[in-house]
Design a protein around this motif. Structure first.
Motif, PDB file in Angstrom:
ATOM      1  N   HIS A  52      59.477  11.541  39.143  1.00 26.71           N
ATOM      2  CA  HIS A  52      59.988  10.190  38.892  1.00 26.71           C
ATOM      3  C   HIS A  52      58.869   9.369  38.256  1.00 26.71           C
ATOM      4  CE1 HIS A  52      63.829  10.534  41.006  1.00 26.71           C
ATOM      5  NE2 HIS A  52      63.171  11.338  41.835  1.00 26.71           N
ATOM      6  N   ARG A  59      58.425   5.115  38.452  1.00 30.44           N
ATOM      7  CA  ARG A  59      57.709   4.461  39.561  1.00 30.44           C
ATOM      8  C   ARG A  59      56.205   4.569  39.366  1.00 30.44           C
ATOM      9  NH1 ARG A  59      59.929   4.692  45.377  1.00 30.44           N
ATOM     10  NH2 ARG A  59      58.459   3.005  45.276  1.00 30.44           N
ATOM     11  N   ILE A  60      55.758   5.682  38.822  1.00 28.11           N
ATOM     12  CA  ILE A  60      54.330   5.872  38.579  1.00 28.11           C
ATOM     13  C   ILE A  60      53.873   4.913  37.483  1.00 28.11           C
ATOM     14  CG2 ILE A  60      52.582   7.490  37.764  1.00 28.11           C
ATOM     15  CD1 ILE A  60      54.382   9.736  39.009  1.00 28.11           C
ATOM     16  N   GLN A 111      54.049   1.478  41.124  1.00 27.93           N
ATOM     17  CA  GLN A 111      54.680   1.308  42.428  1.00 27.93           C
ATOM     18  C   GLN A 111      54.518   2.535  43.319  1.00 27.93           C
ATOM     19  OE1 GLN A 111      58.689   0.504  41.263  1.00 27.93           O
ATOM     20  NE2 GLN A 111      58.319  -1.675  41.013  1.00 27.93           N
ATOM     21  N   SER A 112      53.904   3.564  42.789  1.00 25.89           N
ATOM     22  CA  SER A 112      53.789   4.795  43.539  1.00 25.89           C
ATOM     23  C   SER A 112      52.390   5.367  43.373  1.00 25.89           C
ATOM     24  CB  SER A 112      54.833   5.795  43.013  1.00 25.89           C
ATOM     25  OG  SER A 112      54.733   7.020  43.674  1.00 25.89           O
ATOM     26  N   ASN A 113      51.801   5.771  44.482  1.00 25.99           N
ATOM     27  CA  ASN A 113      50.525   6.460  44.419  1.00 25.99           C
ATOM     28  C   ASN A 113      50.788   7.852  43.870  1.00 25.99           C
ATOM     29  OD1 ASN A 113      47.964   5.556  44.901  1.00 25.99           O
ATOM     30  ND2 ASN A 113      48.126   5.692  47.125  1.00 25.99           N
ATOM     31  N   ILE A 114      49.868   8.377  43.114  1.00 26.76           N
ATOM     32  CA  ILE A 114      50.066   9.666  42.483  1.00 26.76           C
ATOM     33  C   ILE A 114      49.025  10.647  43.012  1.00 26.76           C
ATOM     34  CG2 ILE A 114      48.686   8.986  40.485  1.00 26.76           C
ATOM     35  CD1 ILE A 114      50.531  10.717  38.761  1.00 26.76           C
ATOM     36  N   THR A 147      50.264  16.074  41.055  1.00 26.69           N
ATOM     37  CA  THR A 147      51.305  15.474  40.218  1.00 26.69           C
ATOM     38  C   THR A 147      50.720  15.044  38.885  1.00 26.69           C
ATOM     39  OG1 THR A 147      52.565  14.732  42.142  1.00 26.69           O
ATOM     40  CG2 THR A 147      53.006  13.613  40.059  1.00 26.69           C
TER      41      THR A 147
END
Length: 65
Positions: free
Chosen positions: A29, A32-33, A37-40, A44
């Protein structure tokens, strides 16, 4: 994270791919990255780099410029 998100968005833009296409191909997704909004995880990020035909070293070197 913000610089990483911008770089991923740039790679996707240069490839002319939509977020949906990247998700379809990778199961990641990326929206979101890209929005920060999202830690990666490193795994990934490595998968994203591989998808865009780059490696982690090049990815981070280009961020530093």
């Amino acid at each position: 994270m913000e610089q990483i998100a911008r770089k991923i968005k740039s790679l996707r833009g240069k490839s002319g791919l939509s977020q949906e296409a990247v998700y379809h191909d990778t199961g990641i997704h990326i929206g979101r990255i890209e929005a920060g909004q999202s830690n990666i995880t490193v795994s990934t990020l490595d998968a994203i780099c591989t998808y865009f035909d780059t490696d982690l070293e090049t990815f981070f070197v280009e961020i530093k410029k």
